[in-house]
Design a protein around this motif. Structure first.
Motif, PDB file in Angstrom:
ATOM      1  N   GLU A  68     -11.284  28.790-122.765  1.00  0.00           N
ATOM      2  CA  GLU A  68     -12.588  27.991-122.633  1.00  0.00           C
ATOM      3  C   GLU A  68     -12.273  27.139-121.330  1.00  0.00           C
ATOM      4  OE1 GLU A  68     -15.198  26.480-125.116  1.00  0.00           O
ATOM      5  OE2 GLU A  68     -14.995  28.912-125.366  1.00  0.00           O
ATOM      6  N   LYS A  69     -10.864  27.033-120.902  1.00  0.00           N
ATOM      7  CA  LYS A  69     -10.538  26.312-119.740  1.00  0.00           C
ATOM      8  C   LYS A  69     -11.065  26.894-118.527  1.00  0.00           C
ATOM      9  CE  LYS A  69      -6.465  25.029-119.624  1.00  0.00           C
ATOM     10  NZ  LYS A  69      -5.078  24.958-120.177  1.00  0.00           N
TER      11      LYS A  69
ATOM     12  N   GLU B 272      -8.612  43.248-122.395  1.00  0.00           N
ATOM     13  CA  GLU B 272     -10.062  42.893-121.975  1.00  0.00           C
ATOM     14  C   GLU B 272     -10.354  41.684-121.883  1.00  0.00           C
ATOM     15  OE1 GLU B 272     -12.942  45.238-124.742  1.00  0.00           O
ATOM     16  OE2 GLU B 272     -11.587  46.823-125.073  1.00  0.00           O
ATOM     17  N   LEU B 273      -9.751  40.796-122.797  1.00  0.00           N
ATOM     18  CA  LEU B 273      -9.920  39.505-122.910  1.00  0.00           C
ATOM     19  C   LEU B 273      -9.564  38.819-121.324  1.00  0.00           C
ATOM     20  CD1 LEU B 273     -11.047  36.892-124.372  1.00  0.00           C
ATOM     21  CD2 LEU B 273      -8.896  36.507-125.388  1.00  0.00           C
ATOM     22  N   VAL B 274      -8.434  39.145-121.006  1.00  0.00           N
ATOM     23  CA  VAL B 274      -7.750  38.593-119.717  1.00  0.00           C
ATOM     24  C   VAL B 274      -8.659  38.836-118.604  1.00  0.00           C
ATOM     25  CG1 VAL B 274      -5.840  38.868-118.284  1.00  0.00           C
ATOM     26  CG2 VAL B 274      -5.278  39.123-120.602  1.00  0.00           C
TER      27      VAL B 274
ATOM     28  N   LYS C 166     -16.331  36.580-116.977  1.00  0.00           N
ATOM     29  CA  LYS C 166     -17.407  37.402-117.551  1.00  0.00           C
ATOM     30  C   LYS C 166     -18.035  37.103-118.680  1.00  0.00           C
ATOM     31  CE  LYS C 166     -15.308  41.901-115.976  1.00  0.00           C
ATOM     32  NZ  LYS C 166     -14.646  43.034-116.160  1.00  0.00           N
ATOM     33  N   ASP C 167     -19.373  37.362-119.101  1.00  0.00           N
ATOM     34  CA  ASP C 167     -19.794  36.791-120.197  1.00  0.00           C
ATOM     35  C   ASP C 167     -19.302  37.288-121.582  1.00  0.00           C
ATOM     36  OD1 ASP C 167     -21.512  35.173-118.752  1.00  0.00           O
ATOM     37  OD2 ASP C 167     -23.304  36.642-118.906  1.00  0.00           O
ATOM     38  N   SER C 168     -18.821  38.462-121.404  1.00  0.00           N
ATOM     39  CA  SER C 168     -18.080  39.147-122.724  1.00  0.00           C
ATOM     40  C   SER C 168     -17.101  38.524-123.093  1.00  0.00           C
ATOM     41  CB  SER C 168     -17.968  40.536-122.482  1.00  0.00           C
ATOM     42  OG  SER C 168     -17.050  40.407-121.163  1.00  0.00           O
TER      43      SER C 168
ATOM     44  N   ILE D 280     -15.598  39.183-126.947  1.00  0.00           N
ATOM     45  CA  ILE D 280     -14.184  39.512-127.127  1.00  0.00           C
ATOM     46  C   ILE D 280     -13.365  38.911-128.036  1.00  0.00           C
ATOM     47  CG2 ILE D 280     -12.089  40.520-126.022  1.00  0.00           C
ATOM     48  CD1 ILE D 280     -13.805  41.196-123.460  1.00  0.00           C
ATOM     49  N   PHE D 281     -13.312  37.398-127.839  1.00  0.00           N
ATOM     50  CA  PHE D 281     -12.527  36.540-128.371  1.00  0.00           C
ATOM     51  C   PHE D 281     -12.849  36.724-130.078  1.00  0.00           C
ATOM     52  CE2 PHE D 281     -11.802  32.406-130.583  1.00  0.00           C
ATOM     53  CZ  PHE D 281     -10.290  32.341-130.608  1.00  0.00           C
ATOM     54  N   ALA D 282     -13.996  36.545-130.180  1.00  0.00           N
ATOM     55  CA  ALA D 282     -14.624  36.858-131.503  1.00  0.00           C
ATOM     56  C   ALA D 282     -13.927  38.017-132.375  1.00  0.00           C
ATOM     57  CB  ALA D 282     -15.991  36.653-131.494  1.00  0.00           C
TER      58      ALA D 282
END
Ligand code: ASP
Ligand code: MG
Length: 423
Positions: free
Chosen positions: A100-101, A48-50, A57-59, A63-65
């Motif tokens: 973040e990059k 999902e993070l990928v 996406k804003d999510s 998702i990382f958190a």
């Protein structure tokens, strides 16, 4: 030398990690290499993070958190000293920096996937290795990417044996002879030092790769089920354990979709006659399953029921009414291959070709685009593929399983009966 593999379910929380430690204490004597997957369902989260990262996406942050707090909850329950898990924190920071990059415009989705998803395995092995070292099972953490060298086909890389064997033999084996090794499943690196992955659920295959290269005496896959069963116990209350099965039968079972072992796992083991044990980490005293060379069929009259849900059925006919077996099949197969769809069942008539595969909207649209000029294509979803391996019609439970569902496609070979059922 032995190889153990622990999957996601065996390290899904702090209690589970403690259980792995106790299994290793009881069963891990002698030279040992332990392959571990990402914790619980973290690989899904990383996927999902990928997606969120790739499509900005804003999510992404949320998702990382979630991924971070999932792991931190586990380390907090396992902690002895404040600084025990600083390497896990470092990996989380590294992952955060990546997302973040801004994404490199030239990189593909699959390349980004292989950059991000391996963190699941890197973090889980750091946690387990640290915990074990703190609690008396001295071990060494190894980065599998330095040893499993693969092609550059991201997300489904194949092993480059000529590169991997000497590395593992010469550099890893001497280490493993001195101290248990903890390493990751599923991940590798190509010759340009770019991360790769072996395909979902690929950690079993990693265990087999290491075992092959180390000339291991056995591999044990520790699971949350008793061993290899003749049906999924979650779906069939009457599922029975298969105590012994030959390599060839196990390959077939995995190929048809029995989810106990990754399909590619058996071949390297078979080549070197390395026995595979599938055992329960919940109750290690149970005998489990032994996969071994055996000329005769070991299953005897045990029938195995394998269910694959969410299937699509595609019917392809040539626009010029030419026979499908003329030049058309070659084109059709190459298109399936190009978009990365693997067929679970196929059949043809004079002018049409029918095939069933795991539902996947993105790949299907790409395929339709490729085929539309030359063929008329009809696609429907909502099917279940039932495979009865080692089928014999005298004592089959088929009727009960089919219930009142209609059959869309049927195929029988000497070893299996396959039915595509309409849900
Ligand atoms: N973590 C990877 C996955 O969930 C590999 C594995 O578990 O075998 O697909
Ligand atoms: Mg997993």
């Amino acid at each position: 030398m032995r190889v153990f593999k622990f999957g996601g379910a065996s390290v899904k929380d702090a209690e589970a990690v403690k259980n792995v430690a106790s299994v290793l204490q009881d069963y891990g004597q002698g030279p040992l290499l332990v392959v571990i997957s990402a914790m619980g369902k973290i690989t899904n989260k990383l996927e999902e993070l990928v997606d969120a990262y790739y499509f900005s996406k804003d999510s992404k942050k949320e998702i990382f958190a979630e991924i971070k707090s999932f792991h931190q909850q586990i380390t907090e329950s396992l902690i002895k000293d404040e600084n025990d898990y600083y390497e896990v924190d470092n990996l989380l920071i590294e992952l955060e920096c990546i997302i973040e990059k801004r994404r490199d415009e030239s990189s593909t989705y699959d390349m980004e996937y292989d950059k991000i998803v391996p963190f699941g395995e890197l973090i889980s092995t750091k946690i387990v290795s640290t915990y074990l070292n703190k609690f008396g099972v001295k071990n060494r953490w190894i980065d599998a990417r330095n040893f499993v060298i693969t092609s550059s086909k991201h997300r489904s890389a194949s092993v480059l044996w000529e590169e991997s064997v000497p590395l593992i033999q010469n550099s890893l084996k001497p280490l493993a002879e001195r101290q248990p090794i903890i390493t990751q499943g599923f991940i590798g690196r190509d010759i340009n030092h770019k991360n790769t992955t072996l395909g979902r659920e690929g950690s079993d295959y990693s265990a087999a790769i290491f075992a092959f290269c180390l000339d291991a005496e056995s591999v044990t896959i520790w699971k949350d089920v008793e061993g290899i069963m003749n049906a999924d116990p979650k779906q069939f209350s009457e599922a029975q354990l298969i105590p012994k099965v030959s390599y060839n039968e196990a390959i077939e079972l995995a190929y048809y979709g029995a989810s106990v072992i990754h399909p590619k796992t058996i071949q390297p083991l078979k080549n070197k006659a390395i026995p595979l044990f599938v055992k329960s980490f919940v109750d290690p005293l149970l005998p489990g399953t032994e996969v071994i060379e055996n000329d005769s069929r070991t299953l005897n009259d045990t029938q195995c029921y394998i269910i694959k849900k969410n299937q699509s059925l595609m019917t392809i006919a040539s626009r010029d009414f030419s026979f499908i077996v003329e030049d058309n099949l070659e084109i059709i197969f190459s298109k399936f291959n190009a978009v990365g769809i693997q067929l679970n069942l196929m059949q043809n008539s004079a002018i049409s070709f029918m095939s069933c595969f795991n539902m996947n909207d993105t790949k299907t649209s790409a395929l339709l685009e490729e085929l539309k000029d030359k063929f008329t294509v009809n696609i429907k979803s909502g099917y279940t593929l039932l495979t009865v391996f080692n089928y014999n019609d005298s004592n089959s439970q088929l009727e009960k399983i089919i219930d009142d569902r209609k059959i869309a496609l049927e195929q029988k070979s000497s070893s299996a009966l396959q039915l595509l059922l309409i849900d």
